[in-house]
Design a protein around this motif. Structure first.
Motif, PDB file in Angstrom:
ATOM      1  N   ARG A  52      37.889 -58.294 -59.053  1.00  0.00           N
ATOM      2  CA  ARG A  52      37.577 -59.679 -59.087  1.00  0.00           C
ATOM      3  C   ARG A  52      36.476 -59.778 -58.030  1.00  0.00           C
ATOM      4  O   ARG A  52      36.229 -59.234 -57.002  1.00  0.00           O
ATOM      5  CB  ARG A  52      38.771 -60.524 -58.791  1.00  0.00           C
ATOM      6  N   SER A  53      35.734 -61.081 -58.347  1.00  0.00           N
ATOM      7  CA  SER A  53      34.869 -61.406 -57.270  1.00  0.00           C
ATOM      8  C   SER A  53      35.200 -61.783 -55.834  1.00  0.00           C
ATOM      9  O   SER A  53      34.640 -61.272 -54.896  1.00  0.00           O
ATOM     10  CB  SER A  53      34.070 -63.028 -57.438  1.00  0.00           C
ATOM     11  N   SER A  54      36.385 -61.918 -55.674  1.00  0.00           N
ATOM     12  CA  SER A  54      36.998 -62.190 -54.157  1.00  0.00           C
ATOM     13  C   SER A  54      38.208 -61.038 -53.924  1.00  0.00           C
ATOM     14  O   SER A  54      38.716 -60.982 -52.873  1.00  0.00           O
ATOM     15  CB  SER A  54      37.679 -63.395 -53.997  1.00  0.00           C
ATOM     16  N   LEU A  55      38.591 -60.081 -54.829  1.00  0.00           N
ATOM     17  CA  LEU A  55      39.728 -59.422 -54.353  1.00  0.00           C
ATOM     18  C   LEU A  55      39.391 -57.861 -55.214  1.00  0.00           C
ATOM     19  O   LEU A  55      39.038 -57.684 -56.542  1.00  0.00           O
ATOM     20  CB  LEU A  55      40.941 -59.903 -54.927  1.00  0.00           C
ATOM     21  N   ALA A  56      39.565 -56.803 -54.522  1.00  0.00           N
ATOM     22  CA  ALA A  56      39.466 -55.348 -55.303  1.00  0.00           C
ATOM     23  C   ALA A  56      40.681 -54.790 -54.744  1.00  0.00           C
ATOM     24  O   ALA A  56      40.964 -54.718 -53.477  1.00  0.00           O
ATOM     25  CB  ALA A  56      38.222 -54.952 -54.897  1.00  0.00           C
ATOM     26  N   MET A  57      41.250 -53.857 -55.594  1.00  0.00           N
ATOM     27  CA  MET A  57      42.388 -53.018 -55.445  1.00  0.00           C
ATOM     28  C   MET A  57      41.813 -51.522 -55.895  1.00  0.00           C
ATOM     29  O   MET A  57      41.793 -51.780 -56.956  1.00  0.00           O
ATOM     30  CB  MET A  57      43.759 -53.461 -55.666  1.00  0.00           C
ATOM     31  N   THR A  58      41.879 -50.697 -55.087  1.00  0.00           N
ATOM     32  CA  THR A  58      41.430 -49.245 -55.625  1.00  0.00           C
ATOM     33  C   THR A  58      42.513 -48.137 -54.950  1.00  0.00           C
ATOM     34  O   THR A  58      42.649 -48.143 -53.768  1.00  0.00           O
ATOM     35  CB  THR A  58      40.214 -49.198 -55.372  1.00  0.00           C
ATOM     36  N   LEU A  59      42.755 -47.386 -55.740  1.00  0.00           N
ATOM     37  CA  LEU A  59      43.479 -46.108 -55.074  1.00  0.00           C
ATOM     38  C   LEU A  59      42.578 -45.222 -54.985  1.00  0.00           C
ATOM     39  O   LEU A  59      41.354 -44.794 -55.846  1.00  0.00           O
ATOM     40  CB  LEU A  59      44.626 -45.416 -56.210  1.00  0.00           C
ATOM     41  N   ILE A  60      42.439 -44.228 -53.776  1.00  0.00           N
ATOM     42  CA  ILE A  60      41.567 -43.315 -53.291  1.00  0.00           C
ATOM     43  C   ILE A  60      42.083 -42.171 -52.751  1.00  0.00           C
ATOM     44  O   ILE A  60      42.896 -42.102 -52.164  1.00  0.00           O
ATOM     45  CB  ILE A  60      40.277 -44.065 -52.428  1.00  0.00           C
ATOM     46  N   SER A  61      41.407 -41.022 -53.216  1.00  0.00           N
ATOM     47  CA  SER A  61      41.873 -39.635 -52.631  1.00  0.00           C
ATOM     48  C   SER A  61      40.556 -39.143 -52.002  1.00  0.00           C
ATOM     49  O   SER A  61      39.614 -38.988 -52.728  1.00  0.00           O
ATOM     50  CB  SER A  61      42.607 -38.973 -53.469  1.00  0.00           C
ATOM     51  N   VAL A  62      40.818 -38.324 -51.058  1.00  0.00           N
ATOM     52  CA  VAL A  62      39.491 -37.728 -50.262  1.00  0.00           C
ATOM     53  C   VAL A  62      40.092 -36.269 -49.920  1.00  0.00           C
ATOM     54  O   VAL A  62      41.140 -36.238 -48.900  1.00  0.00           O
ATOM     55  CB  VAL A  62      39.093 -38.505 -49.149  1.00  0.00           C
ATOM     56  N   ASP A  63      39.613 -35.315 -50.391  1.00  0.00           N
ATOM     57  CA  ASP A  63      39.906 -33.819 -49.801  1.00  0.00           C
ATOM     58  C   ASP A  63      39.410 -33.533 -48.562  1.00  0.00           C
ATOM     59  O   ASP A  63      38.428 -34.258 -47.790  1.00  0.00           O
ATOM     60  CB  ASP A  63      39.394 -32.844 -50.925  1.00  0.00           C
ATOM     61  N   THR A  64      40.256 -32.761 -47.764  1.00  0.00           N
ATOM     62  CA  THR A  64      39.620 -32.339 -46.453  1.00  0.00           C
ATOM     63  C   THR A  64      38.422 -31.881 -46.260  1.00  0.00           C
ATOM     64  O   THR A  64      37.772 -31.230 -47.198  1.00  0.00           O
ATOM     65  CB  THR A  64      40.599 -30.928 -45.935  1.00  0.00           C
ATOM     66  N   GLY A  65      37.711 -32.575 -45.357  1.00  0.00           N
ATOM     67  CA  GLY A  65      36.454 -32.339 -45.125  1.00  0.00           C
ATOM     68  C   GLY A  65      35.469 -33.196 -45.850  1.00  0.00           C
ATOM     69  O   GLY A  65      34.240 -33.223 -45.426  1.00  0.00           O
TER      70      GLY A  65
END
Length: 129
Positions: free
Chosen positions: A39-52
């Motif tokens: 939304r313009s004033s709210l964002a929710m996100t799941l994120i994954s990041v691998d080692t390095g």
């Protein structure tokens, strides 16, 4: 006739206990994301990041809450490093450069709260302006 309820948080089941770590898996040498709310004033996100892997330096017009679900991240806010581990949360202030680096593969829930757009305001149902 039943009225269909609108779902405000997308891509997740309602009224069901879940483990968010199973929703966004870590992919080898990748940064992955799944938007839940935009939304313009709210964002929710799941994120994954691998080692390095990393999410390079940037800033946001809103405060960002990083909730680490698994693993470990080195998060830099305005050149100051923080180590954030599973179960810990860090608030990234609006308009300040920040970056994330996976010292260990990690998964996180990111919530960004931005200022309301000028001219828009929330009016409670039944209130008078």
């Amino acid at each position: 006739m039943e009225q269909e309820q609108k779902q405000f948080i997308k891509r997740l089941p309602q009224a069901e206990v879940m483990d968010l770590r199973k929703i966004i898996t870590v992919e080898q040498e990748q940064v992955s994301s799944l938007t839940l709310v935009q939304r313009s004033s709210l964002a929710m996100t799941l994120i994954s990041v691998d080692t390095g892997s990393s999410i390079g330096g940037h800033s946001s017009p809103g405060d960002a809450m990083v909730n680490i679900l698994s693993g470990e991240a080195r998060i830099t806010i305005d050149d100051k490093p923080y180590t954030v581990r599973a179960g810990e949360t860090l608030i990234l202030p609006a308009n300040i450069p920040h970056a994330l680096y996976a010292t260990e593969a990690f998964q996180m829930l990111l919530i960004v709260v931005k200022p309301e757009k000028k001219g828009l305001r929330h009016v409670e149902k039944g209130s008078r302006s």
